[in-house]
Design an enzyme around this catalytic site. Structure first.
Site, short mmCIF file in Angstrom:
data_model
loop_
_atom_site.label_atom_id
_atom_site.label_comp_id
_atom_site.label_asym_id
_atom_site.label_seq_id
_atom_site.Cartn_x
_atom_site.Cartn_y
_atom_site.Cartn_z
N ASP A 168 0.83 -1.21 0.00
CA ASP A 168 0.00 0.00 0.00
C ASP A 168 0.86 1.26 0.00
OD1 ASP A 168 0.89 -0.18 2.61
OD2 ASP A 168 -1.09 -0.24 3.53
N SER A 169 2.18 1.07 0.02
CA SER A 169 3.11 2.18 -0.18
C SER A 169 2.97 2.79 -1.56
CB SER A 169 4.55 1.70 0.03
OG SER A 169 4.81 0.53 -0.76
N ASP A 172 -1.03 -6.37 -0.10
CA ASP A 172 -1.30 -5.65 1.14
C ASP A 172 -2.79 -5.36 1.27
OD1 ASP A 172 0.49 -4.99 3.14
OD2 ASP A 172 1.37 -3.32 2.06
N GLU A 226 -1.53 -5.91 8.72
CA GLU A 226 -0.80 -5.32 9.83
C GLU A 226 -1.54 -5.58 11.15
OE1 GLU A 226 0.16 -1.22 9.32
OE2 GLU A 226 0.95 -1.50 7.29
N GLU A 272 8.93 -4.70 11.02
CA GLU A 272 9.44 -3.43 10.48
C GLU A 272 9.81 -2.47 11.60
OE1 GLU A 272 8.09 0.28 7.53
OE2 GLU A 272 6.80 -1.47 7.76
N LYS A 282 -1.44 -9.62 3.04
CA LYS A 282 -0.67 -9.19 4.21
C LYS A 282 -1.54 -8.27 5.06
CE LYS A 282 2.83 -6.19 4.09
NZ LYS A 282 2.43 -5.16 5.09
#
Length: 264
Positions: free
Chosen positions: A44-45, A83, A114, A181, A112
């Site tokens: 999502d960056s 993501d 978080e 991270e 993925k």
């Protein structure tokens, strides 16, 4: 080209070989990365890199599906992870609905998510419904506004233990691998030793089972800022500017197109 990775081959790599992961957002770059990378993350960056946003929170599920389809088309032999963007996994029901959309509309191998202890039941729900999940603990970009910035984890005992507990909970919930991270190298090592699944580090030291970088950082294309953990392997922005300047100069001077570029 090496055989495409599977969850089994990735998990058997733990302690045997380092895993390489890189982000990609389109078919062109994905096709260039698939020969060298074990996994490609559609991160999502992308909205920071492509849209110029200050963080990742603006990415939508529709955007992630579009870019994941592109990456899968460009790198059909790569293990691709999508993501799940902010706001799409707040409940087990919502997360499953959205993960199913990703799997139906793309050829992604996994998603993925978080989050740590609080997301463990959700991850278990997804895994029980045939969704392969990669976890993400430590510094979590989707939490940047709630935490008031990007804060390195593990510098105090409470933070250290929290990330460690998060990693164990995510692994026990059934995640096949884990990104850690923005943590101290001691914490990166502790997480790697505490779980049986592969741990992919980004700003987490050298003792994890593998590494991931955002491609535009690694290639020197993104110049707004450079995190400490990034190593630049190419002066990409400089090379692009020089190439475009040369093209512009040759057009203005009449040197392009030359004889070899003209149909006859």
């Amino acid at each position: 080209m090496a055989k495409k990775e599977t969850i089994g081959s990735l998990q058997s790599a733990k302690g045997e070989r380092k895993l390489v992961m890189i982000t990609a957002y389109d078919a062109l770059f994905a096709s260039l990365f698939q020969e060298s990378a074990d996994m490609i993350l559609v991160g999502d960056s992308l909205n920071m890199t492509f849209l110029g946003e200050p963080d990742t929170l603006s990415a939508t599920l529709e955007q992630m599906i579009y870019h994941t389809r592109a990456v899968c088309n460009g790198a059909p032999e790569s293990f691709v992870v999508c993501d799940m963007p902010f706001g799409t996994t707040h409940s087990p029901h919502q997360a499953l609905d959205n993960a199913v959309k990703v799997f139906r509309q793309t050829r992604a191998d996994a998603i993925k998510i978080e989050g740590g202890l609080e997301r463990a039941p959700l991850i278990r729900h997804l895994v029980d419904n045939a969704i392969a999940v990669m976890g993400h603990v430590g510094l979590m970009p989707q939490s940047v506004r709630g935490e008031g910035g990007y804060k390195i984890k593990g510098r105090d005992e409470k933070s250290f233990q929290k990330v460690l507990d998060d990693a164990v909970a995510v692994a026990e919930a059934g995640a096949f691998a884990l990104v850690v991270e923005g943590v101290t190298p001691e914490l990166g090592r502790a997480v790697t030793e505490a779980v049986k699944i592969p741990v992919i580090g980004i700003g987490a030291g050298a003792d994890t089972d593998g590494q991931v970088l955002v491609f535009s950082d690694m290639l020197g294309l993104f110049e707004a800022f450079k995190p400490k953990f990034v190593k630049t392997y190419l002066r990409g922005a400089e090379a692009v500017r020089e190439a475009v300047a040369r093209y512009a100069r040759e057009v203005r001077e009449g040197a392009f197109p030359a004889e070899e570029h003209i149909y006859k």
